[in-house]
Motif scaffolding. Structure first.
Motif, short mmCIF file in Angstrom:
data_model
loop_
_atom_site.label_atom_id
_atom_site.label_comp_id
_atom_site.label_asym_id
_atom_site.label_seq_id
_atom_site.Cartn_x
_atom_site.Cartn_y
_atom_site.Cartn_z
N HIS A 109 0.80 -1.23 0.00
CA HIS A 109 0.00 0.00 0.00
C HIS A 109 0.83 1.28 0.00
N GLU A 146 0.84 3.81 -3.25
CA GLU A 146 0.28 5.15 -3.00
C GLU A 146 1.32 6.23 -3.29
N SER A 168 -2.07 -6.90 -0.65
CA SER A 168 -2.11 -6.39 0.71
C SER A 168 -1.95 -7.52 1.71
N VAL A 184 -5.25 -8.87 3.20
CA VAL A 184 -6.18 -9.75 2.51
C VAL A 184 -5.82 -11.23 2.74
N TYR A 191 -8.06 -13.90 4.21
CA TYR A 191 -9.18 -14.26 3.33
C TYR A 191 -8.74 -15.19 2.22
N SER A 231 -11.04 -15.16 -0.72
CA SER A 231 -10.39 -14.45 -1.83
C SER A 231 -9.60 -15.43 -2.68
N ARG A 277 -6.80 -13.19 -7.65
CA ARG A 277 -7.62 -11.98 -7.81
C ARG A 277 -7.40 -10.96 -6.69
N VAL A 278 -6.32 -11.14 -5.96
CA VAL A 278 -6.10 -10.19 -4.84
C VAL A 278 -5.15 -9.06 -5.21
N PHE A 279 -4.67 -9.04 -6.43
CA PHE A 279 -3.61 -8.07 -6.74
C PHE A 279 -4.17 -6.65 -6.87
N LEU A 280 -3.42 -5.72 -6.32
CA LEU A 280 -3.88 -4.33 -6.28
C LEU A 280 -3.54 -3.57 -7.56
N LEU A 291 -3.09 -0.50 7.77
CA LEU A 291 -3.24 -0.17 6.37
C LEU A 291 -3.54 1.30 6.08
N PRO A 292 -4.56 1.90 6.70
CA PRO A 292 -4.85 3.30 6.34
C PRO A 292 -3.67 4.23 6.58
N THR A 310 -1.14 3.95 3.66
CA THR A 310 -1.49 4.71 2.45
C THR A 310 -1.26 6.20 2.68
#
Lengths: 418, 408, 454
Positions: free
Chosen positions: A14, A18, A44, A47, A50, A56, A60-63, A295-296, A299
């Motif tokens: 992240h 960013e 991430s 994820v 999951y 997940s 399909r988890v790629f950002l 995480l937040p 970013t």
């Protein structure tokens, strides 16, 4: 051979992506190179539980896709870790022996599992969960597990425990603190959550240390403080993470628990910035720098670092790390925004509805919100975060906020920053 | 005087000055004419319109709603690369003054006939030089004609003078209202191919253009007291003045070239008539010169040593040529067809006083004002002018102008 | 770089809290009448909440706010999503939620500071506005016009792709909308243009430039204040004669068009010259110090219609220039306002087309922050109020179609709503206000009558 680049970003999660977006917003052309030890496309760590649960699909988890890097003119070099840093020469030496000469460097190398120094730990097989490869291995192991032990009652451990329960294993979570999820919820809320686990057949052991590990026929024997032992065919070590910063040896970059940065995410060394889980940055609540590996914040820090590196005049100083998390367990939601510590003179408001599984706790000081925590009670976390950061005077509205955090929060949003 | 190289084909017609001007314009092949009627110019633009309507002239015609727009249309056309023409006089010229002033500053080689008319008020619709004289200080080249043939020939030459790269200034061809505009005579009409060869290549907006293929800002703001403004303004203004001075040379060259090709020669700046041994001289302008010449011929026959200096080019004022012509003159009578209000004399007289200063010696002189508002200046009038000028050789010079038609 | 996208706009002044938008959204997105599940939420705003609680009454119109996804350009919900389940569509601008990737972690709700994405308790998933694929149910259901779907993004994106033919950094007054108008117009008209900017605010901003430096990338000049249409006549005709197609464009002020420049304008219109003549009407000679023009409205303060003991502002009504141009039977005549760019653009397109066959006249009302005395950020609001009160009527005319209103109002606001937002009318007496209102009514009746003649 030495590559030249204006911006070198190390890491691919992240904070790194960013930062790339922020750099490109201000400087669409400057050469930009991203190196990362991970061989997968960016994903991430958040994820991964999951992926383990099957929720997940790993592909399909790629950002971001390869095309993203092409479109942004980023030289993307996965599977190549930073090995050594020459800050005098503005050079990064990579694991494959190549060198990259940078003008501006961002270290966003994240964190790795912290392995506790338990006697015998190197004699038993165990899992960790920090990379996609870890997740795939753990997912495969869970399928065959009957009796699992999770060391650590943090978010990663609790998520994994739930997955193991779902897979039909007998699970024991061992947490040395007196409660699970200590960083995010108070004892009351944690008890709320722990009871949900127990109700689903898990065993939660808190307030006890693991004093030894030994190989056994099943896999490992876990010896607890006070004499009990548990057998496990699957052992997950989830006792937290810490930055892995061996590459900084001799670089002159100041390190405490993580890489020390100022409010622009700048290190003490010229042309070097750090962001995300590897960075130790200003704390919102105290005049100190702390690790706030969430995480937040990653970013936010990545954006600030990218803007600073590109010279974007729109950059603002980092407001300081605020603990933030959301947690989903057995169909219930928990949200934690801010500090759970009640300071001297602080006011705590608690609303518990055992029957409906609802819990809400808010902490104020001088009418300002310090933290708010909910289980089964939805509120807009982003609005609460702003109320904390803006130190909004809620003196007249504290009761209302606790009674109806959703509507009250939105009203303040409308009034103050809509 | 140049030799005539060959005798070109000749075509004779009888026409008025206004029609001659229109025919000249057709021969010069402008891209655009813009017109608005006014007495005594009207028949000129009517002829132009008819030539275009009949397909004898290939030009865009804009019947604008007034003289101000007439000249403005031509500004646009010239900046877009067109050769342009119009005609006006008197109040029409006054109305177009705003774009008129600007034409020379933008260095647009527009040709405009002034079918001269006296200024109102007193109300009148007849000839006189007051209109052209009033705007003599605005940066246009102004050339006055004496005959219908000269109107035709000079109108053709005007385009070549205006468009000369050393000049790039607008040109007025002044033909006297009534006397030239409506005066008919036999003239020679040049052949189109001869005129084409004389005119050469059209290139009118090489210096300033409004052309998307060559985008530029035309006439951005300049001047003021700071930055590049003062120097930029001076550069532009000084360039206009230099263009005017260059015009003195170019007018002579073009007249010379015209004479070589067409066999008709006109004194380009001023004509010296019977000046070889003249003791005293008259100065004239425009169509009055014919009567003046008749009177001088008669006076010469009577033994009086009188000559005429007829100005053709009034702006730029041919100071050097005039000083040279006055070298041996001992008395001078200057006949104006308009007034100069400030000096209480005719405008040409006033300008001549400046030239006399350059001469470096005192020449007794008098200002005669006649032919206002369509009045005639007859041979008889000129005999009186000759007498009064001759008297200056011996007696005092009048302090007031002498009004020729005052007692007609 | 950044693209504009269509968006939902909310005008709190028009919202009466009827909740029809919420009902429509709940029906469209959940198939239920549970408005708590709607993806936008109307809230009492700015202190009205406490007041309403005390008085036990509903908040009044104008005191509502909205919680709604703004489809941010730099969306934090997307950047904090660990699962890649949220993404901004580059074309529509919609931040789309992919349920097959979402892990229900709710981190997006922490990232968003506007409550634009929230938990739908009934599904256990987050839900957010997706603009209903370009046909929002909420705006269709809004009875007051408080919610509207603004679809001007196409214009900005298309225009953004065209070359800006003005130099950067034009020197307009703060808050002036004329730079917007100039840049957009010239981008639309394109490089094969000769631009006339007669003396006034437009060259004052530097359209022609200073001391040899050009202000545009197209050929540009100052005509005289008086001869814009005549000079363009000569230019256009000369290029036509040479077989070259160019657009002869004027961007003129109201003074140069309605007063001293009216003769040449009228002449060119009568002759049907192929010119696109745009008037930027700021109702006075603002560039020279805010003096009265014949387009200055009754009662307005200007520096030559000052407010004193004997008189208060202009004592005559404004000349209605666009109607005068209709009576020239121009190929196209229209009024426009920068507060209605979509309308303006449609008219600009038509005017450009008409200018290839005849005279096209576009009259754009342009509030002047400096001369009209209102805060610099209020320009669009003032422009909008002018239209909403019928002080300015938006219409277009062609000889074939006659005059047609392009933005007819069913329920115009009283003209005081317009007058009160600026200082130049501050001194008005009740009688003067009545005069202006009556004039607005008279003009409205006249224009509507013309519109009905087809």
């Amino acid at each position: 051979m030495t590559d030249q680049t204006r911006y070198l970003v190390v890491g691919s999660s992240h904070a790194a992506i960013e930062a790339i977006a922020a750099i490109r917003m201000h400087d669409p052309e400057g050469s930009l190179t991203l190196v990362t030890r991970d061989s997968h496309l960016p994903y991430s760590p958040t994820v991964l539980p999951y992926v383990v649960s099957g929720r997940s699909a790993p592909e399909r988890v790629f950002l971001r896709s390869e095309e993203f890097f092409t479109a942004q003119h980023v030289a993307y070099r996965p599977g190549n870790a930073l090995a050594k840093l020459d800050t005098q020469g503005n050079k990064a030496q990579l694991a494959d022996g190549s060198e990259v000469h940078y003008e501006k460097l961002l270290l966003a190398t994240g964190a790795s599992p912290a392995i506790p120094p338990i006697p015998g730990i190197d004699t038993v097989p165990y899992h960790v969960l920090r990379t996609l490869d870890d997740a795939l291995k753990l997912k495969a192991a869970i399928a065959g597990s009957r009796q699992a032990v999770v060391l650590g009652g943090g978010l990663v451990g609790m998520h994994a425990a739930e997955n193991l329960v779902a897979a039909g294993a007998q699970v024991t979570v061992v947490e040395m603190q007196d409660q699970v999820l200590g960083g995010y919820f108070d004892a009351c809320a944690a008890d709320f959550i722990a009871r949900a686990f127990v109700a689903h057949g898990a065993n939660i052991v808190t307030g006890r240390r693991v004093v030894g590990l030994a190989p056994s026929a099943a896999g490992a024997t876990i010896r607890l403080e006070g004499g009990d032992s548990i057998e496990a065919d699957l052992l997950l070590v989830a006792t937290g993470v810490k930055p892995e910063l061996a590459y900084l040896a001799g670089s002159g970059v100041a390190v405490a628990q993580g890489i020390c940065v100022d409010n622009a995410m700048r290190t003490n060394v010229a042309n070097v910035w750090a962001a995300g889980d590897c960075a130790q940055a200003k704390d919102f609540y105290q005049d100190a720098i702390t690790l706030n590996a969430i995480l937040p914040d990653a970013t936010e820090q990545g954006r600030i670092a990218g803007m600073a590196m590109a010279g974007d005049p729109g950059r603002r100083d980092y407001a300081g790390g605020v603990p933030l998390n959301t947690y989903h367990f057995f169909g219930q939601h928990a949200i934690s925004v801010g500090s759970g510590v009640v300071p001297p003179g602080g006011v705590e408001q608690l609303r518990v509805d055992e029957a409906n599984g609802r819990y809400l706790r808010a902490i104020f000081q001088d009418g300002r919100l310090l933290g708010i925590f909910g289980i089964g009670t939805f509120f807009d976390g982003g609005i609460m975060w702003q109320l904390i950061l803006r130190r909004v005077d809620l003196s007249a509205s504290m009761d209302r906020l606790v009674a109806d955090p959703l509507a009250t929060g939105r009203e303040f949003m409308s009034r103050l920053w809509r | 005087m140049s030799a005539v190289l060959e005798k070109p084909k000749q075509k004779y017609i009888v026409c008025e000055g206004n029609e001659a001007a229109a025919l000249a314009v057709a021969l010069a092949r402008p891209d655009m004419v813009s017109v608005y009627p006014i007495t005594p110019q009207s028949s000129l633009v009517e002829h132009v319109a008819k030539l275009i309507a009949d397909g004898r002239m290939d030009a865009e015609i804009v019947d604008a709603e007034g003289e101000h727009s007439v000249l403005s249309v031509l500004h646009g056309a010239a900046l877009a690369g067109g050769r342009t023409y119009t005609a006006t006089c008197g109040p029409g010229l006054a109305f177009m003054f705003e774009p008129y002033f600007r034409t020379s500053g933008m260095r647009l080689p527009i040709v405009m006939s002034i079918v001269t008319r006296d200024g109102i008020t007193p109300q009148s619709v007849w000839g006189g030089h007051q209109d052209a004289m009033t705007v003599r200080e605005v940066g246009w080249v102004q050339i006055y004609c004496e005959s219908v043939q000269e109107v035709l020939d000079t109108t053709i030459m005007a385009f070549k003078i205006a468009e000369h790269h050393d000049v790039m200034l607008p040109v007025n061809i002044c033909l006297d209202g009534n006397y030239l505009s409506y005066g008919a005579s036999r003239i020679t009409l040049p052949e189109q191919d001869e005129v084409d060869a004389f005119m050469g290549v059209k290139d009118v907006n090489w210096h300033a253009a409004l052309d998307p293929l060559r985008p530029m800002a035309v006439d951005p703001l300049t001047g003021g007291a700071t930055g590049k403004g003062p120097a930029t303004f001076v550069r532009y203004r000084k360039g206009q003045c230099r263009g005017m001075q260059n015009a003195l040379r170019v007018i002579a060259e073009v007249h010379d070239e015209f004479a070589q090709r067409f066999g008709r020669h006109y004194a380009p700046l001023l004509e010296e008539y019977a000046m070889e041994d003249a003791e005293f001289a008259l100065m004239t302008l425009g169509s009055m010169s014919g009567a003046a010449k008749d009177a001088v011929d008669e006076a010469r026959a009577a033994g009086r040593k009188v000559g005429i200096i007829k100005l053709k080019t009034f702006s730029p004022f041919p100071v050097a040529a005039l000083v040279s012509a006055l070298a041996n003159v001992k008395a001078l009578g200057v006949v104006d067809r308009s007034v100069g209000f400030r000096w209480n004399c005719g405008p040409m007289y006033q300008e001549t006083l400046g030239a006399l200063y350059r001469l470096g010696r005192h020449v007794p002189s008098a200002s005669f004002i006649g032919g206002l508002a369509g009045a005639d200046i007859t041979v008889e009038h000129f005999h009186r002018v000759i007498e009064q000028t001759e008297a200056l050789l011996h007696g005092p010079a009048p302090t007031e102008p002498i009004w020729i038609n005052e007692h007609d | 770089m950044g693209r504009a996208q269509n968006t939902l706009a909310f005008d709190a002044a028009k919202c009466d809290g009827c909740n029809k938008c919420l009902q429509a959204c709940a029906q469209a997105k959940t198939g239920t009448d549970d408005i708590a599940r709607a993806r936008l939420q109307v809230l009492p705003a700015a202190g009205s909440f406490e007041l309403a609680l005390c008085l036990q009454v509903l908040p009044a119109a104008g005191s509502f706010e909205l919680a709604l996804c703004r489809q941010c350009g730099d969306p934090k919900c997307v950047s904090v999503c660990p699962a890649g389940a949220l993404g901004k569509d580059a074309d529509s601008g919609v931040i789309a939620w992919d349920g097959s990737k979402c892990v229900d972690c709710l981190l997006c709700t922490v990232g968003c500071a506007y409550a634009g994405i929230a938990l739908d308790g009934a599904t256990g998933h987050v839900a957010k506005c997706d603009l209903c694929d370009g046909t929002p149910a909420c705006t269709a259901a809004c009875p007051t016009g408080a919610l509207s779907y603004v679809t001007t993004a196409r214009i900005y994106n298309e225009v953004g792709d065209w070359e800006d033919l003005f130099a950067p950094g034009l020197a307009g007054c703060q808050g002036c909308n004329t730079e917007l108008l100039m840049r957009h117009t010239l981008r639309r008209v394109g490089p094969d243009t000769v631009l006339a900017t007669p003396p006034g605010c437009v060259p004052g901003m530097g359209s022609v430039g200073y001391n040899g430096l050009a202000g545009t990338k197209v050929p540009v000049f100052h005509p005289l204040l008086t001869n814009t249409a005549a000079m363009l006549t000569g230019i256009k005709r000369q290029y036509k004669r040479k077989g070259r197609e160019i657009t002869a464009l004027a961007i003129a002020g109201d003074g140069g068009a309605s007063d001293v420049g009216f003769q040449s304008l009228s002449g060119a219109a009568e002759r049907g010259e192929q010119i696109l003549f745009m008037v930027v009407d700021n109702e006075g000679y603002m560039n020279t110090g805010m003096q009265r023009s014949s387009c200055t409205p009754y009662g307005a303060w200007t520096s030559t219609t000052p407010v004193g003991r004997e008189s208060k502002g202009k004592t005559q009504d404004a000349k209605n220039m666009p109607l005068l141009m209709v009576n020239h039977r121009c190929a196209y005549v229209a009024t426009a306002s920068t507060a209605y760019m979509e309308d303006l653009y449609a008219k600009l397109d038509k005017a450009i087309e008409a200018s290839q066959t005849g005279f096209a006249y576009l009259h754009v009302y342009s509030p002047c922050t400096t001369g009209w005395r209102f805060p610099t950020e209020k320009n669009m609001e003032v422009a909008r109020k002018a239209v909403e009160t019928n002080f300015v009527m938006l219409w277009e005319y062609t000889p074939a179609q006659g005059l047609q209103l392009t933005r007819p109002l069913d329920d115009p606001q009283p003209v005081t709503e317009y007058l009160k937002v600026m200082g130049r009318f501050r001194h008005l007496t009740q009688e003067q206000v009545q005069h202006i209102q009556a004039k607005v009514e008279e003009n409205r009746a006249f224009v509507e009558q013309m519109a009905q003649q087809r």
